[in-house]
Scaffold this motif. Structure first.
Motif: not given
Length: 299
Positions: A249-266, A268-276
């Protein structure tokens, strides 16, 4: 008598050199991709393939945002130990882009890393991953990309020095490191099998998250185990269960919102990956999470 021996040695040497040259040409020969490319593609389905493959993240102009990401004019640079590579224009422009390509030529480029002119592409283009793409997804992607806006921006030449500038030698690299089998094998659930296809093929996660050897080949024994950033800044994280302890569930939430379980945000290049990834159906995100939970841990 000595002269005859010298001539025989000379002929033998010439035969050996010729044999080595022929073997080299065979070993470095550009490959092909078999398939029935006459079937039509579905552009709507191809849009999902486009986002899963991260095409815009690499081929949009540097700094592009929003709708400008659909203009695949290229120009983004990728720094490596072998030189700096620049993403080409892959918009449907007939001259500057790929507008005059056939679907068969597109398939050979994406899945075999070979240009319409028969030249090897450098493996900064992740065809080693895209090789696992289904023919249907390839046709759908081509259909979608033909409907994108065209750009007349010329592609920038790579900044690569000798001997890496000899493209024919990439044929040897392909024989060493381009594989037809998936990394994770065995009996997989339907969700994990779908996740494997998304991670190992379309999203090509291993291209960044797997360490490489001195020739740039992926170390499959440390699959997704992280490693130095090719650009020389920081480290790409280990995303195997040895280091990534998030729940599915944490992973799905991260892929959807870009937020980690401790509410840090994505970032660098990973921001583009999450956007996709956020554009994919939830079932696909759950499949990616299911796959990442069964990847062999890399300690």
């Amino acid at each position: 008598m000595a002269g005859g021996l010298a001539r025989r040695i000379g002929w033998a040497g010439a035969v050996i050199v010729a044999a080595v040259a022929v073997a080299g040409l065979v070993a470095t020969r550009p490959g092909t991709v078999a398939g029935d490319w006459s079937l039509p593609g579905d552009a709507r389905a191809g849009e999902l393939v486009f986002h899963a493959g991260g095409c815009a993240s690499c081929h949009a102009a540097p700094g592009a945002e929003g709708d400008a990401m659909r203009l695949l004019s290229g120009g983004l640079g990728f720094t490596s130990a072998f030189g700096t590579f620049y993403a080409p224009n892959i918009s449907p422009h007939p001259d500057a882009g790929i507008g005059d390509w056939t679907v068969a030529q597109f398939a050979r480029a994406v899945m075999a890393g070979v240009s319409p002119e028969g030249q090897h592409y450098y493996p900064v283009f992740p065809y080693a991953a895209y090789r696992h793409m289904t023919k249907a997804d390839l046709r759908d992607l081509f259909a979608f990309m033909r409907g994108l806006p065209a750009s007349d921006a010329p592609s920038r030449a790579h900044d690569v020095s000798f001997p890496f500038s000899i493209r024919r030698g990439i044929g040897i690299w392909k024989r060493l490191y381009v594989r037809d089998d998936f990394v994770v094998s065995g009996d997989l659930t339907e969700a994990a099998a779908r996740g494997r296809y998304l991670v190992e093929a379309l999203a090509h996660c291993g291209e960044c998250h797997t360490p490489r050897n001195v020739l740039g080949g992926l170390r499959r024994d440390a699959w997704l185990g992280g490693g130095p950033n090719p650009a020389g800044k920081g480290k790409i994280p280990d995303i195997t269960p040895a280091a990534l302890e998030w729940s599915q569930d944490d992973l799905v939430a991260y892929f959807t919102t870009g937020l980690t379980p401790d509410y840090d945000s994505v970032g660098g290049e990973m921001a583009d990956v999450v956007d996709n990834l956020s554009r994919l159906p939830k079932d696909d995100l759950e499949a990616i999470a299911a796959y990442l939970k069964i990847v062999p841990p890399v300690h």
